[in-house]
Design an enzyme around this catalytic site. Structure first.
Site, PDB file in Angstrom:
ATOM      1  N   SER A   1      87.295  66.116  40.141  1.00  0.00           N
ATOM      2  CA  SER A   1      87.190  64.750  40.640  1.00  0.00           C
ATOM      3  C   SER A   1      88.245  63.811  40.050  1.00  0.00           C
ATOM      4  O   SER A   1      89.435  64.049  40.192  1.00  0.00           O
ATOM      5  CB  SER A   1      85.766  64.260  40.344  1.00  0.00           C
ATOM      6  OG  SER A   1      85.538  63.028  40.908  1.00  0.00           O
TER       7      SER A   1
ATOM      8  N   ASP B   1      89.601  58.565  44.757  1.00  0.00           N
ATOM      9  CA  ASP B   1      89.777  59.374  43.549  1.00  0.00           C
ATOM     10  C   ASP B   1      90.307  60.765  43.909  1.00  0.00           C
ATOM     11  O   ASP B   1      90.565  61.062  45.085  1.00  0.00           O
ATOM     12  CB  ASP B   1      88.485  59.439  42.714  1.00  0.00           C
ATOM     13  CG  ASP B   1      87.429  60.321  43.346  1.00  0.00           C
ATOM     14  OD1 ASP B   1      87.463  60.502  44.571  1.00  0.00           O
ATOM     15  OD2 ASP B   1      86.567  60.859  42.617  1.00  0.00           O
TER      16      ASP B   1
ATOM     17  N   ASP C   1      89.256  63.780  44.340  1.00  0.00           N
ATOM     18  CA  ASP C   1      88.667  64.638  45.373  1.00  0.00           C
ATOM     19  C   ASP C   1      88.141  63.823  46.552  1.00  0.00           C
ATOM     20  O   ASP C   1      87.397  64.323  47.397  1.00  0.00           O
ATOM     21  CB  ASP C   1      87.579  65.562  44.799  1.00  0.00           C
ATOM     22  CG  ASP C   1      86.392  64.810  44.231  1.00  0.00           C
ATOM     23  OD1 ASP C   1      86.543  63.630  43.888  1.00  0.00           O
ATOM     24  OD2 ASP C   1      85.299  65.409  44.143  1.00  0.00           O
TER      25      ASP C   1
ATOM     26  N   GLU D   1      77.353  53.484  44.174  1.00  0.00           N
ATOM     27  CA  GLU D   1      77.557  53.175  42.768  1.00  0.00           C
ATOM     28  C   GLU D   1      78.699  52.165  42.708  1.00  0.00           C
ATOM     29  O   GLU D   1      79.575  52.153  43.586  1.00  0.00           O
ATOM     30  CB  GLU D   1      77.954  54.434  41.989  1.00  0.00           C
ATOM     31  CG  GLU D   1      76.820  55.429  41.897  1.00  0.00           C
ATOM     32  CD  GLU D   1      77.125  56.556  40.920  1.00  0.00           C
ATOM     33  OE1 GLU D   1      76.327  56.769  40.005  1.00  0.00           O
ATOM     34  OE2 GLU D   1      78.168  57.218  41.063  1.00  0.00           O
TER      35      GLU D   1
ATOM     36  N   ASN E   1      81.212  52.256  41.083  1.00  0.00           N
ATOM     37  CA  ASN E   1      82.501  52.953  41.025  1.00  0.00           C
ATOM     38  C   ASN E   1      83.042  53.366  42.400  1.00  0.00           C
ATOM     39  O   ASN E   1      84.106  53.951  42.495  1.00  0.00           O
ATOM     40  CB  ASN E   1      82.413  54.166  40.093  1.00  0.00           C
ATOM     41  CG  ASN E   1      81.387  55.191  40.562  1.00  0.00           C
ATOM     42  OD1 ASN E   1      81.091  55.303  41.758  1.00  0.00           O
ATOM     43  ND2 ASN E   1      80.835  55.957  39.634  1.00  0.00           N
TER      44      ASN E   1
ATOM     45  N   ARG F   1      73.949  53.935  27.429  1.00  0.00           N
ATOM     46  CA  ARG F   1      73.422  55.243  27.846  1.00  0.00           C
ATOM     47  C   ARG F   1      74.412  56.336  27.431  1.00  0.00           C
ATOM     48  O   ARG F   1      75.637  56.087  27.428  1.00  0.00           O
ATOM     49  CB  ARG F   1      73.158  55.307  29.354  1.00  0.00           C
ATOM     50  CG  ARG F   1      74.338  54.946  30.230  1.00  0.00           C
ATOM     51  CD  ARG F   1      74.060  55.188  31.711  1.00  0.00           C
ATOM     52  NE  ARG F   1      74.246  56.582  32.084  1.00  0.00           N
ATOM     53  CZ  ARG F   1      75.424  57.133  32.383  1.00  0.00           C
ATOM     54  NH1 ARG F   1      76.532  56.425  32.354  1.00  0.00           N
ATOM     55  NH2 ARG F   1      75.483  58.403  32.709  1.00  0.00           N
ATOM     56  N   PRO F   2      73.888  57.523  27.086  1.00  0.00           N
ATOM     57  CA  PRO F   2      74.819  58.613  26.787  1.00  0.00           C
ATOM     58  C   PRO F   2      75.473  59.057  28.095  1.00  0.00           C
ATOM     59  O   PRO F   2      74.788  59.160  29.120  1.00  0.00           O
ATOM     60  CB  PRO F   2      73.915  59.711  26.222  1.00  0.00           C
ATOM     61  CG  PRO F   2      72.538  59.403  26.712  1.00  0.00           C
ATOM     62  CD  PRO F   2      72.479  57.931  26.991  1.00  0.00           C
TER      63      PRO F   2
ATOM     64  N   GLY G   1      76.998  61.417  30.981  1.00  0.00           N
ATOM     65  CA  GLY G   1      76.648  62.760  31.448  1.00  0.00           C
ATOM     66  C   GLY G   1      77.882  63.621  31.660  1.00  0.00           C
ATOM     67  O   GLY G   1      77.775  64.794  32.012  1.00  0.00           O
ATOM     68  N   THR G   2      79.073  63.046  31.478  1.00  0.00           N
ATOM     69  CA  THR G   2      80.287  63.816  31.755  1.00  0.00           C
ATOM     70  C   THR G   2      81.270  63.843  30.584  1.00  0.00           C
ATOM     71  O   THR G   2      82.254  64.558  30.625  1.00  0.00           O
ATOM     72  CB  THR G   2      81.042  63.229  32.973  1.00  0.00           C
ATOM     73  OG1 THR G   2      81.442  61.900  32.634  1.00  0.00           O
ATOM     74  CG2 THR G   2      80.187  63.194  34.220  1.00  0.00           C
TER      75      THR G   2
HETATM   76  C1  16G Z   1      79.761  61.785  38.011  1.00  0.00           C
HETATM   77  C2  16G Z   1      78.907  61.413  39.192  1.00  0.00           C
HETATM   78  C3  16G Z   1      78.966  59.928  39.445  1.00  0.00           C
HETATM   79  C4  16G Z   1      78.559  59.172  38.187  1.00  0.00           C
HETATM   80  C5  16G Z   1      79.372  59.636  36.998  1.00  0.00           C
HETATM   81  C6  16G Z   1      78.788  59.069  35.728  1.00  0.00           C
HETATM   82  C7  16G Z   1      78.559  62.689  41.207  1.00  0.00           C
HETATM   83  C8  16G Z   1      79.207  63.371  42.369  1.00  0.00           C
HETATM   84  N1  16G Z   1      79.393  62.093  40.387  1.00  0.00           N
HETATM   85  O1  16G Z   1      81.101  61.534  38.263  1.00  0.00           O
HETATM   86  O2  16G Z   1      78.075  59.645  40.483  1.00  0.00           O
HETATM   87  O3  16G Z   1      78.761  57.803  38.359  1.00  0.00           O
HETATM   88  O4  16G Z   1      79.309  61.050  36.896  1.00  0.00           O
HETATM   89  O5  16G Z   1      79.506  59.540  34.635  1.00  0.00           O
HETATM   90  O6  16G Z   1      77.354  62.729  41.029  1.00  0.00           O
HETATM   91  P1  16G Z   1      79.018  59.297  33.153  1.00  0.00           P
HETATM   92  O7  16G Z   1      77.658  59.929  33.007  1.00  0.00           O
HETATM   93  O8  16G Z   1      80.054  59.913  32.305  1.00  0.00           O
HETATM   94  O9  16G Z   1      78.932  57.806  32.962  1.00  0.00           O
HETATM   95 MG    MG Z   2      85.156  62.309  42.864  1.00  0.00          MG
END
Ligand code: 16G
Ligand code: MG
Length: 552
Positions: free
Chosen positions: A70, A281, A283, A375, A377, A503-504, A506-507
């Site tokens: 992404s 972005d 993708d 979102e 974003n 918040r922690p 998720g990525t």
């Molecule tokens: C991912 C999610 C996006 C979310 C982002 C939060 C999908 C396809 N993409 O990119 O929706 O806004 O994670 O990231 O679900 P974060 O947890 O690092 O803040």
């Molecule tokens: Mg993307």
């Protein structure tokens, strides 16, 4: 266990896609597995296995495997699975995916056997896996690993090659509903969207302040390639100049860069003030608009704006149709407070808040007759339930409908055709926004004037273990560490229209801090104070955040 010999699974893994024993566990996160590209081959192989099993569990419905990271930098890659109705992989299978990826090569065969048994999968059933990838140079190699996973379990596959993530969602869904949604090919997809777009636009490509010209920042990703293909079909109905089409993916460009840095991307030509610009972005599942005014000031129109624009347009058409439908907007805690007020007080529309991550918004949106979810974003779309579609078609075809009602229902049906209901789709969203601006005769200033965003800031804080933070209430309230939320409340109270949450991620291995307030200087202080709190409560790593000088 039938005709599939699971020894092959082990042999392929050991000889071709082995897992380095030193590699730590990884997790199917918010949007699948994502990490440095050279750590992913075994993950891809195993996702090929999993997609084949998932397809068999649906008696051969197609399952998608999208290889992409992404908006992440070029060195990263990742993989997301797509369920039969074009939705993201179901939660219980995310856990199965995590377990499958983390076992050793020696335990792989046993883990596959366990999945087959627990999920009662008929290994004689058909299996169909659709594979697509973005423009990262390592994607083709990784796709081979996915394919070997499918081959090891004797599934069928179809390679779509370089496609946007939302295109693959569309292909999977269209195939599984036997073409009822569209033709599951690239030409079928482009044709469906462009035909509806051209019909809604009519012969006058300009209207009032709306000019038929925009700059498209393709993030040096797959979006730019596909936009060029769209342009060939649009034949001037939209004058879209494609920029950032062959540099490093997401490098100083793209929707995430523009939204996070609140500044324009590099790589755009010099253009007159107020030129309409759009960024997608890597993708092409996120989109934001922006422009630079005559004083050189940058203005962003993000996912919140897109949601409100689309909702107001759809509500107008629904009311012109003379039908009663329940329309709702779904946001996350990152939505600007001003947008939420505008939805409640000006649009008079229901608004819901879910945790971050598109699947959460999608699931809430399908509870409405028409669910608009975005979102901040820029990731989002609109979903319509079957009764809504039937009602609109009935209005179009009924002898009792007035000409105006027929016109409105016809426009709604075309708008639905432009929309990719399976998932956020940057190009489809952009075509819809262009349609709406054209119909209203608006430029971006007109759109911006609908409400004023509250100044806001996002920061990241590195800590020893981000999982010491736990949240509830759509991530807006921090329940751990104890006492954290009380301290956030005390800080927020000091500022006019203050709001903040942590918040922690998720990525990424960080804790995210969001703050907004009526005043731009205040927001910097509030964000810094909250970041300091996070740092102190959870053994921050690196430099401690500081409060900006002017407020000390
Ligand atoms: C991912 C999610 C996006 C979310 C982002 C939060 C999908 C396809 N993409 O990119 O929706 O806004 O994670 O990231 O679900 P974060 O947890 O690092 O803040
Ligand atoms: Mg993307």
């Amino acid at each position: 266990m039938s005709s599939v010999n699971l020894r092959t699974v082990y042999a392929f893994a050991r000889e071709m896609h082995s897992k380095n024993a030193n590699i730590g566990p990884i997790q199917y996160g918010t949007a699948g597995f994502r990490t440095l590209h050279d750590r992913l081959e075994y993950v891809m192989y195993r996702m090929g296995l999993l997609a084949t099993l998932r397809s068999r569990s649906f008696s051969g419905s197609a399952i998608g495997v999208m290889i992409t990271a992404s908006h992440n930098p070029e060195s990263d890659n990742g993989v997301k699975l797509i369920d039969p109705m074009g939705e993201m992989l179901e939660k219980s299978w995310e856990d199965i995916a995590t377990d499958l990826v983390n076992v050793s090569d020696d335990d792989l065969e046993a883990e596959v056997t366990k999945i087959v048994k627990c999920q009662e999968i008929d290994m004689n059933a058909n299996a169909n896996v659709y594979i697509g990838w973005d423009t990262r140079y390592h994607s083709p190699v990784l796709s081979r690993a996915v394919m070997n996973g499918v081959i090891a379990l004797k599934g069928n596959m179809k390679e779509y090659g370089i496609v946007t993530t939302p295109m693959l969602h569309y292909f999977v869904y269209s195939h599984n509903v036997k073409g009822a949604y569209g033709v599951p090919t690239e030409a079928g997809y482009i044709n469906k969207l462009v035909t509806a777009f051209k019909q809604l636009r009519g012969d006058n490509y300009e209207n009032g302040n709306y000019k038929n010209h925009l700059l498209f920042d393709g993030a040096n990703g797959v979006g730019s390639l596909k936009m060029l293909a769209f342009n060939r079909k649009l034949e001037g109905a939209l004058q879209c100049v494609v920029c950032n089409s062959n540099g490093k993916i997401n490098y100083e460009c793209g929707a995430d860069f523009v939204k996070t840095n609140q500044k324009p991307p590099t790589g755009l030509p010099i253009a007159p003030a107020n030129t309409r610009c759009v960024s997608v972005d890597g993708d092409a599942d996120r989109v934001v608009y922006f422009f630079i005014d005559e004083d050189g000031k940058f203005h962003l129109l993000d996912g919140d704006r897109i949601a409100t624009l689309i909702a107001s347009y759809l509500m107008k058409l629904v009311s012109e149709c003379g039908v009663k439908l329940n329309l709702g907007i779904v946001q996350t805690a990152y939505a600007n407070g001003a947008s939420t007020d505008y939805i409640k007080n000006e649009l008079n529309v229901n608004v819901a808040c879910t945790p971050t991550g598109v699947k959460h918004l999608h699931h809430k949106a399908i509870e409405y007759d028409i669910g608009v979810y975005f979102e901040a974003n820029g990731h989002g779309t609109v979903v319509f339930n079957q009764q809504t579609k039937d009602l609109i078609s009935k209005t179009l075809n009924s002898d009792d409908s007035t000409d105006d009602q027929k016109q409105a229902s016809n426009d709604l049906i075309l708008a639905i055709d432009i929309i990719n209901e399976t998932v956020g789709d940057a190009i489809s969203d952009m075509l819809l926004v262009e349609t709406i601006l054209h119909s209203k005769g608006w430029d971006l200033k007109d759109w911006l004037a609908t409400y004023d965003d509250l100044p806001n800031l996002q920061q990241k804080v590195k800590v020893k273990d981000r999982n010491v933070f736990e949240t509830t209430d759509a991530k807006r309230v921090c329940v751990k560490p104890e006492g954290m939320q009380d301290q956030i409340n005390m800080l927020v109270k000091k500022y006019k229209r203050g709001r903040a949450f942590v918040r922690p991620s998720g990525t990424e291995d960080v804790v995210r801090v969001y703050a907004e307030a009526a005043d731009a200087e205040d927001v910097k202080c509030l964000a810094a104070e909250i970041s300091m709190l996070v740092y102190d409560m959870a053994n921050g790593v690196g430099e401690r955040p500081v409060i900006p000088q002017q407020k000390l």
